[in-house]
Design a protein around this motif. Structure first.
Motif, mmCIF file in Angstrom:
data_model
loop_
_atom_site.group_PDB
_atom_site.id
_atom_site.type_symbol
_atom_site.label_atom_id
_atom_site.label_comp_id
_atom_site.label_asym_id
_atom_site.label_seq_id
_atom_site.Cartn_x
_atom_site.Cartn_y
_atom_site.Cartn_z
ATOM 1 N N CYS A 68 0.807 -1.218 0.000
ATOM 2 C CA CYS A 68 0.000 0.000 0.000
ATOM 3 C C CYS A 68 0.841 1.270 0.000
ATOM 4 N N ASP A 69 2.153 1.135 0.273
ATOM 5 C CA ASP A 69 3.007 2.327 0.179
ATOM 6 C C ASP A 69 3.419 2.612 -1.268
ATOM 7 N N LYS A 70 2.846 1.842 -2.215
ATOM 8 C CA LYS A 70 3.020 2.056 -3.671
ATOM 9 C C LYS A 70 4.429 1.728 -4.152
ATOM 10 N N THR A 71 5.206 1.052 -3.308
ATOM 11 C CA THR A 71 6.570 0.682 -3.697
ATOM 12 C C THR A 71 6.763 -0.821 -3.603
ATOM 13 N N ALA A 72 7.760 -1.303 -4.336
ATOM 14 C CA ALA A 72 8.234 -2.682 -4.167
ATOM 15 C C ALA A 72 9.669 -2.618 -3.698
ATOM 16 N N LYS A 73 9.983 -3.487 -2.750
ATOM 17 C CA LYS A 73 11.339 -3.542 -2.209
ATOM 18 C C LYS A 73 12.016 -4.837 -2.631
ATOM 19 N N MET A 74 13.319 -4.753 -2.841
ATOM 20 C CA MET A 74 14.150 -5.932 -3.103
ATOM 21 C C MET A 74 14.989 -6.159 -1.845
ATOM 22 N N TRP A 75 14.946 -7.394 -1.358
ATOM 23 C CA TRP A 75 15.471 -7.708 -0.048
ATOM 24 C C TRP A 75 16.477 -8.843 -0.180
ATOM 25 N N PRO A 76 17.796 -8.554 -0.181
ATOM 26 C CA PRO A 76 18.793 -9.638 -0.242
ATOM 27 C C PRO A 76 18.798 -10.382 1.091
ATOM 28 N N THR B 187 14.398 0.046 -2.648
ATOM 29 C CA THR B 187 13.172 0.231 -3.432
ATOM 30 C C THR B 187 13.487 0.036 -4.911
ATOM 31 N N VAL B 188 12.751 -0.876 -5.563
ATOM 32 C CA VAL B 188 13.037 -1.183 -6.970
ATOM 33 C C VAL B 188 11.856 -0.910 -7.899
ATOM 34 N N ALA B 189 10.701 -0.526 -7.346
ATOM 35 C CA ALA B 189 9.531 -0.253 -8.193
ATOM 36 C C ALA B 189 8.642 0.756 -7.497
ATOM 37 N N VAL B 190 8.010 1.612 -8.294
ATOM 38 C CA VAL B 190 7.106 2.636 -7.760
ATOM 39 C C VAL B 190 5.879 2.727 -8.660
ATOM 40 N N HIS B 191 4.703 2.814 -8.036
ATOM 41 C CA HIS B 191 3.444 3.020 -8.762
ATOM 42 C C HIS B 191 2.704 4.214 -8.170
ATOM 43 N N ASP B 192 1.577 4.562 -8.800
ATOM 44 C CA ASP B 192 0.760 5.677 -8.321
ATOM 45 C C ASP B 192 -0.337 5.228 -7.355
ATOM 46 N N ALA B 193 -0.421 3.931 -7.115
ATOM 47 C CA ALA B 193 -1.416 3.359 -6.198
ATOM 48 C C ALA B 193 -0.804 2.066 -5.647
ATOM 49 N N PRO B 194 -1.451 1.426 -4.661
ATOM 50 C CA PRO B 194 -0.873 0.214 -4.081
ATOM 51 C C PRO B 194 -0.497 -0.853 -5.115
ATOM 52 N N ILE B 195 0.614 -1.539 -4.829
ATOM 53 C CA ILE B 195 1.047 -2.673 -5.656
ATOM 54 C C ILE B 195 0.372 -3.920 -5.112
ATOM 55 N N LYS B 196 -0.478 -4.521 -5.939
ATOM 56 C CA LYS B 196 -1.279 -5.668 -5.505
ATOM 57 C C LYS B 196 -0.592 -6.994 -5.803
ATOM 58 N N GLU B 197 0.184 -7.056 -6.907
ATOM 59 C CA GLU B 197 0.798 -8.325 -7.327
ATOM 60 C C GLU B 197 2.240 -8.095 -7.750
ATOM 61 N N ILE B 198 3.053 -9.133 -7.541
ATOM 62 C CA ILE B 198 4.470 -9.031 -7.898
ATOM 63 C C ILE B 198 4.969 -10.413 -8.306
ATOM 64 N N SER B 199 5.844 -10.456 -9.316
ATOM 65 C CA SER B 199 6.400 -11.744 -9.747
ATOM 66 C C SER B 199 7.755 -11.516 -10.391
ATOM 67 N N TRP B 200 8.676 -12.427 -10.123
ATOM 68 C CA TRP B 200 9.987 -12.392 -10.764
ATOM 69 C C TRP B 200 9.932 -13.305 -11.981
#
Length: 342
Positions: A85-93, A102-115
């Motif tokens: 809901c913070d509209k970002t995606a984090k990459m966590w080693p 932080t590796v991704a940013v959107h204008d609204a919450p990020i609901k789904e993520i896949s590598w």
């Protein structure tokens, strides 16, 4: 008699989140389990098996500024991605102990993520009606794909990706040409899409909806006669949402988890339910198999399907369980001869 939160006698994971679980993901390489939660946290446990006895060790956790909605592992098993809901995606080693970036940013919450290992890209789907592909070394997206509506669900089996959005849109992508839609269909189910899962053989996908029903849908027009829908997650005339669908990593069978507190295992080809687990006292929000299918994790917690007025925090303890499925529960049944069962 009080309802039982663990009627299946599953192993309970230590130190669970303080709020509902939004995603579960096992490492593709080892028995590390990650959970994201509405308490803004991403947590990781190591799950160890000693005979039939399981042990969980909390390893590390990171924070987002707002509730976390989704997670995915990199294929090498060292890195976790999380979005929310913070509209970002984090990459966590995860295993190196370094801080998340932080590796991704959107204008609204990020609901789904896949590598997507085959592309060396991260894909994020958002409520801002876009999907973005990211080279995690670059601050800007490699490509932004407009969606017809908010992204609710996403599943990748390279080269196929299926995206479920609001208004019952299901959009298929051939990831060899990721910048154009391959096909768009309206969900065979009448109500809102909750989850999707691409077939392991990329021939089609499953869709689960809020109406306690799953659709089995094939991509190829010549296989449309194999499409069907079936009812599930219904109890005493009450209809419950299908919250999560996961294919077994070895067998062409799958699990569904629902707001009725039940996990079912299914064989789509013989159109049979293989097993129904005992009903838990709260909804099951998500589930995940480990990399060889010997472990099955599921979260028991309030899923807000009955609104805030029915949320009773004192009773709504969040629990994560790991179950050891038997072969008979997850292996396809032998096919019957044509002409049906006798």
């Amino acid at each position: 008699m009080a309802a039982n939160s663990n009627p299946n006698k599953s192993f309970e994971v230590a130190q669970p989140p303080n709020d509902s679980v939004s995603s579960l993901a096992f490492s593709p390489k080892a028995n590390y389990l990650v959970a994201t939660s509405w308490d803004n946290q991403v947590r990781c446990w190591e799950i160890m098996l000693n005979g039939r006895f399981l042990q969980s060790t909390p390893k590390v956790s990171i924070s987002h500024d707002q509730p976390v909605l989704c997670s995915a592992w990199k294929d090498d098993g060292t890195t976790v991605f999380s979005g929310g809901c913070d509209k970002t995606a984090k990459m966590w080693p995860l295993l190196s102990g370094t801080q998340p970036t932080t590796v991704a940013v959107h204008d609204a919450p990020i609901k789904e993520i896949s590598w997507i290992p085959d592309m060396n890209l991260l894909v994020t789907g958002s409520l801002d009606k876009t999907m973005k592909y990211w080279d995690t070394r670059q601050p800007k997206p490699a490509h932004t794909q407009q969606l017809p509506e908010r992204c609710y669900a996403l599943s990748v089996r390279y080269p196929m990706m299926v995206v479920g959005t609001a208004d019952r849109n299901l959009i298929l992508f051939n990831l060899r040409k990721p910048q154009t839609e391959f096909k768009r269909v309206i969900s065979p189910l009448k109500y809102q899409t909750r989850c999707v899962a691409a077939f392991p053989d990329q021939q089609g996908f499953l869709v689960g909806s809020i109406e306690g029903r799953v659709a089995v849908h094939h991509v190829d027009d010549s296989q449309q006669d194999k499409n069907y829908t079936f009812k599930c997650h219904r109890h005493n005339n009450h209809i419950f949402s299908v919250n999560s669908i996961n294919f077994h990593p070895i067998h062409p069978t799958f699990a569904t988890a629902g707001s009725d507190g039940v996990v079912n295992f299914w064989d789509k080809d013989s159109k049979q339910r293989l097993k129904a687990m005992e009903r838990c006292d709260q909804p099951i929000t998500c589930c995940a198999f480990n990399n060889n299918g010997s472990m099955f994790a599921y979260s028991v917690c309030y899923d807000w399907s009955k609104g805030a007025e029915n949320h009773k925090p004192e009773a709504a303890k969040t629990q994560i369980f790991v179950h050891l499925p038997l072969d008979v529960d997850v292996k396809p049944k032998p096919r019957t001869a044509k002409g049906g069962k006798r």
